[in-house]
Design a protein around this motif. Structure first.
Motif, short mmCIF file in Angstrom:
data_model
loop_
_atom_site.label_atom_id
_atom_site.label_comp_id
_atom_site.label_asym_id
_atom_site.label_seq_id
_atom_site.Cartn_x
_atom_site.Cartn_y
_atom_site.Cartn_z
N TYR A 351 33.00 24.23 22.46
CA TYR A 351 32.74 24.03 23.89
C TYR A 351 34.03 23.75 24.69
O TYR A 351 33.96 23.40 25.86
CB TYR A 351 31.77 22.87 24.09
CG TYR A 351 30.41 23.09 23.45
CD1 TYR A 351 29.53 24.04 23.96
CD2 TYR A 351 30.02 22.36 22.33
CE1 TYR A 351 28.29 24.24 23.37
CE2 TYR A 351 28.78 22.56 21.74
CZ TYR A 351 27.92 23.50 22.26
OH TYR A 351 26.70 23.71 21.68
N ARG A 356 36.76 29.24 24.94
CA ARG A 356 36.45 30.13 26.06
C ARG A 356 37.52 31.20 26.20
O ARG A 356 37.22 32.35 26.53
CB ARG A 356 36.31 29.33 27.35
CG ARG A 356 35.09 28.42 27.37
CD ARG A 356 34.86 27.77 28.72
NE ARG A 356 33.66 26.94 28.70
CZ ARG A 356 32.43 27.40 28.88
NH1 ARG A 356 32.24 28.69 29.12
NH2 ARG A 356 31.40 26.58 28.84
N THR A 361 31.22 32.16 25.76
CA THR A 361 30.63 32.02 27.08
C THR A 361 29.41 31.12 27.01
O THR A 361 28.94 30.78 25.91
CB THR A 361 30.22 33.39 27.66
OG1 THR A 361 29.16 33.92 26.84
CG2 THR A 361 31.39 34.37 27.66
N ASP A 362 28.86 30.78 28.17
CA ASP A 362 27.65 29.96 28.18
C ASP A 362 26.51 30.70 27.48
O ASP A 362 25.72 30.09 26.75
CB ASP A 362 27.25 29.63 29.62
CG ASP A 362 28.22 28.64 30.27
OD1 ASP A 362 28.95 27.96 29.51
OD2 ASP A 362 28.24 28.56 31.51
N ASP A 363 26.43 32.02 27.68
CA ASP A 363 25.33 32.79 27.11
C ASP A 363 25.42 32.87 25.59
O ASP A 363 24.43 32.61 24.89
CB ASP A 363 25.30 34.20 27.71
CG ASP A 363 24.85 34.20 29.17
OD1 ASP A 363 24.20 33.22 29.58
OD2 ASP A 363 25.16 35.18 29.89
N ALA A 365 27.11 30.95 23.66
CA ALA A 365 27.00 29.60 23.10
C ALA A 365 25.53 29.19 22.96
O ALA A 365 25.13 28.58 21.97
CB ALA A 365 27.75 28.60 23.97
N LYS A 366 24.72 29.54 23.96
CA LYS A 366 23.29 29.24 23.88
C LYS A 366 22.63 30.01 22.75
O LYS A 366 21.74 29.51 22.06
CB LYS A 366 22.62 29.55 25.22
CG LYS A 366 22.98 28.59 26.35
CD LYS A 366 22.29 28.97 27.64
CE LYS A 366 22.66 28.00 28.76
NZ LYS A 366 22.04 28.39 30.06
N SER A 397 34.01 18.44 23.89
CA SER A 397 33.54 19.50 23.00
C SER A 397 33.12 18.91 21.65
O SER A 397 32.08 19.30 21.09
CB SER A 397 34.63 20.55 22.80
OG SER A 397 34.18 21.57 21.92
N ARG A 400 29.72 17.12 22.15
CA ARG A 400 28.63 18.09 22.30
C ARG A 400 28.30 18.76 20.96
O ARG A 400 27.13 19.06 20.66
CB ARG A 400 28.99 19.14 23.34
CG ARG A 400 28.91 18.66 24.78
CD ARG A 400 29.16 19.82 25.74
NE ARG A 400 28.14 20.86 25.63
CZ ARG A 400 28.19 22.01 26.30
NH1 ARG A 400 29.21 22.26 27.13
NH2 ARG A 400 27.23 22.92 26.15
#
Length: 607
Positions: A351, A356, A361-363, A365-366, A397, A400
């Motif tokens: 994170y 990055r 990316t956020d996508d 990572a999800k 990071s 999380r």
């Protein structure tokens, strides 16, 4: 609807006599109907035109009987139904016989093939069977007319059906009388309302010109097939058959029933198998199924009765899921007697900005988070790097990442990745504060293990220095030591240059650190073309631990393992962990059990 029609379709392969002959036949039938005053039910808009019976230019009448309503008779006077039926048609037979003579004279066949066409035989050519089945909310009487002799045509309509439900205990008899009952293939099903089990039912049917049959049966309970259970192994190798097991029961005690058991996926059939279940019976059926796509497949198992006489179909279907994989562990080749499960190493920088910049990316990572929760790892590691002390982005990071591991349900081991760890430089108090914050403030209840240094036996750190770090940290985390225990080792076979030293390190920990350590850990890596090394590593470490003093023997974890490939390809360096023989990076093949750089496999075994 009753009425007349001028439609006539000649039989195949037949040449008809002149139309006048057929018209003459119609005229004879017309004359007979006038004389006998045959009643026609509700002709509606079709009018009966009475013509000169000998006017051979007109041939337009064909009598179509109407389906009569049910006539219920509970008087008990059954009489002779066969006599009544035959009596009502006795004079009609004279006309029919005359018509048959004329047709026999006038119709000329062009081939001998139609000599085998089925015809209505007398009663000796047929058999009547009955089945009276009761169950909520009604009783069905199944009437079957079968041919006893070859060439006897089965009726499509029963001209008259008289059913007698005989007296039973204190219940009086009752009758059901029907006309022109449709019976495709010689079979008809009648709703008799409620009829008690074991009560006798008698039926008389008539069809054709002179066939009258009678039979009697005892009322039985309808069968009720139940798919009690459907199961298979949780996984199967793609392209190889496995068994789906179906357990089918018949809950009632009178009548057995055949059925087809099918396995489908998304409505597409995969396999079928037939069975027959007797009264109160139970059948275990193995159905071979083959999956052709990787991943989890939802399967539906359905029991379809051979005859629609079941009480209900609501208990005939069950679902299950099977995962199709590329390989399956050969359980008979046992290397360890106990096994705690698989896990993964969570990337503590996933994170952070450093990841990055590498394409996280956020996508995606999800997507990674979802997959990790689906994997449900049992034991996992998270590195802590001392750069997080001065870099808030890397610290968030790390936190999380630990929270993600907590959400998967895995047991967590946090490992101090490397570098000086001491009270003097402040790293021990600060590291202790991070650990206590995770447990006390952030609710990381799955944090159970703490390891210091990664692969120390290939570094310059001495065994005494290694021990000192554990003993220096311990007073600072006493508030969470009830939850967090120490794991020592993370050993490889030996340094990059020099003789193996893992045995010396394990002996030191067993004799000098047994009071503070609760488990040992090792790392195992091998080349895909040298799988014997995996066996050797596990075997040799097991032997070393078994030879330790009894007080120093601890559970053993494999906290890292993986497969390496060729380090060079076509004369150029291929990097680490190398490539497959065709140049494919090992991280892109299914040979290496790890998902890119974010997960490193870990496990615990008695090895």
């Amino acid at each position: 609807m009753s009425g007349y029609s001028n439609t006539y379709v000649p039989p195949p392969n037949a040449t008809m006599a002149p139309l006048a002959a057929i018209q003459f036949l119609d005229a004879v039938a017309e004359l007979w109907m006038r004389r006998q005053r045959v009643a026609v039910d509700d002709p509606g808009t079709v009018r009966i035109r009475r013509r000169n019976p000998l006017d051979l230019q007109v041939a337009e009448h064909r009598f179509i009987p109407r389906t009569h309503p049910i006539d219920l008779d509970t008087s008990g006077g059954y009489g002779n139904p066969a006599g009544r039926v035959m009596g009502s048609w006795s004079r009609a037979l004279v006309g029919v016989c005359a018509a048959a003579v004329i047709v026999g004279v006038l119709v000329v066949r062009v081939t001998n093939a139609s000599a085998a066409v089925a015809q209505v035989c007398d009663r000796s050519g047929y058999k009547l069977s009955l089945q009276s089945l009761t169950g909520p909310p009604r009783t069905d009487l199944i009437i079957r007319v079968s041919a006893k002799a070859a060439g006897c045509e089965l009726p499509d309509t029963l001209i008259r059906v008289q059913v007698a439900v005989l007296p039973f205990k204190k219940l009086p008899a009752r009758k059901v009388i029907l006309s022109n009952v449709l019976a495709p293939g010689g079979t008809a099903t009648l709703d008799l309302g409620r009829v008690q089990r074991l009560r006798l039912v008698r039926a008389t049917v008539s069809f054709g010109s002179q066939v009258v049959l009678a039979a009697q049966t005892k009322t039985r309970l309808k069968p009720d097939l139940v798919l009690a259970r459907a199961y298979a192994g949780r996984s199967a190798v793609i392209g190889r058959p496995f068994f789906v097991v179906a357990i089918v029961r018949n809950r009632t005690k009178d009548v057995g029933l055949g059925a087809l058991v099918s396995v489908t996926s998304g409505g597409a059939p995969l396999a079928t198998k037939q069975l027959k279940v007797g009264p109160r019976g139970r059948v275990v059926l193995q159905i071979p199924v083959t999956l052709t796509q990787l991943g989890t497949t939802q399967l539906t198992v359905t029991v379809t009765p051979a005859s629609p006489i079941e009480t209900t179909l609501k208990n005939n279907t069950r679902g299950l899921a099977v995962e199709a994989t590329e390989f399956k562990v050969q359980e008979s080749a046992t290397l360890a007697q106990s096994f705690a499960g698989y896990g993964g190493q969570f990337n503590h920088h996933v994170y952070a900005a450093i990841s990055r910049a590498a394409g996280v990316t956020d996508d995606n990572a999800k997507d990674m988070e979802r997959k990790m929760r689906e994997l449900q790892p049992q034991f996992s590691r998270v590195f802590f790097n001392n750069t997080a002390f001065t870099d808030p982005d890397r610290m968030q990071s790390f936190v999380r990442t630990v929270q993600l591991a907590q959400s998967t349900g895995t047991t967590i081991d946090i490992t101090w990745q490397g570098g000086t760890l001491s009270v003097a430089n402040g790293t021990i108090p600060r590291f202790a504060a991070v650990l206590i914050d995770l447990v006390r403030a952030r609710g990381i209840t799955n944090l159970r293990w703490l390891t210091l240094q990664n692969e120390p036996n290939r570094t310059k750190i001495t065994m005494a220095q290694y021990e000192a770090q554990y003993r220096a940290l311990d007073p600072y985390i006493q508030s969470i030591r009830g939850q967090v225990r120490y794991m020592g080792g993370d050993l490889v076979r030996g340094p990059d240059v020099g003789a193996p030293n893992q045995q010396a390190w394990l002996q030191y920990m067993a004799t000098k650190m047994a009071d503070i350590l609760d488990a040992y850990s090792i790392h195992v890596f091998w080349d895909y073309f040298d799988t014997q090394k995996l066996v050797d590593r596990l075997t040799e470490v097991r032997a070393i631990v078994d030879a330790l003093p009894k007080a120093g023997r601890k559970p053993l974890y494999v906290s890292e393992y993986g497969v390496r490939g060729l380090r060079t390809f076509n004369g150029a360096p291929a990097g680490d962990p190398g490539v497959w023989e065709d140049g494919t990076p090992m991280t892109k093949t299914n040979v290496r059990p790890k998902a890119g750089r974010s997960i490193r496999p870990t496990t615990r075994c008695a090895c």
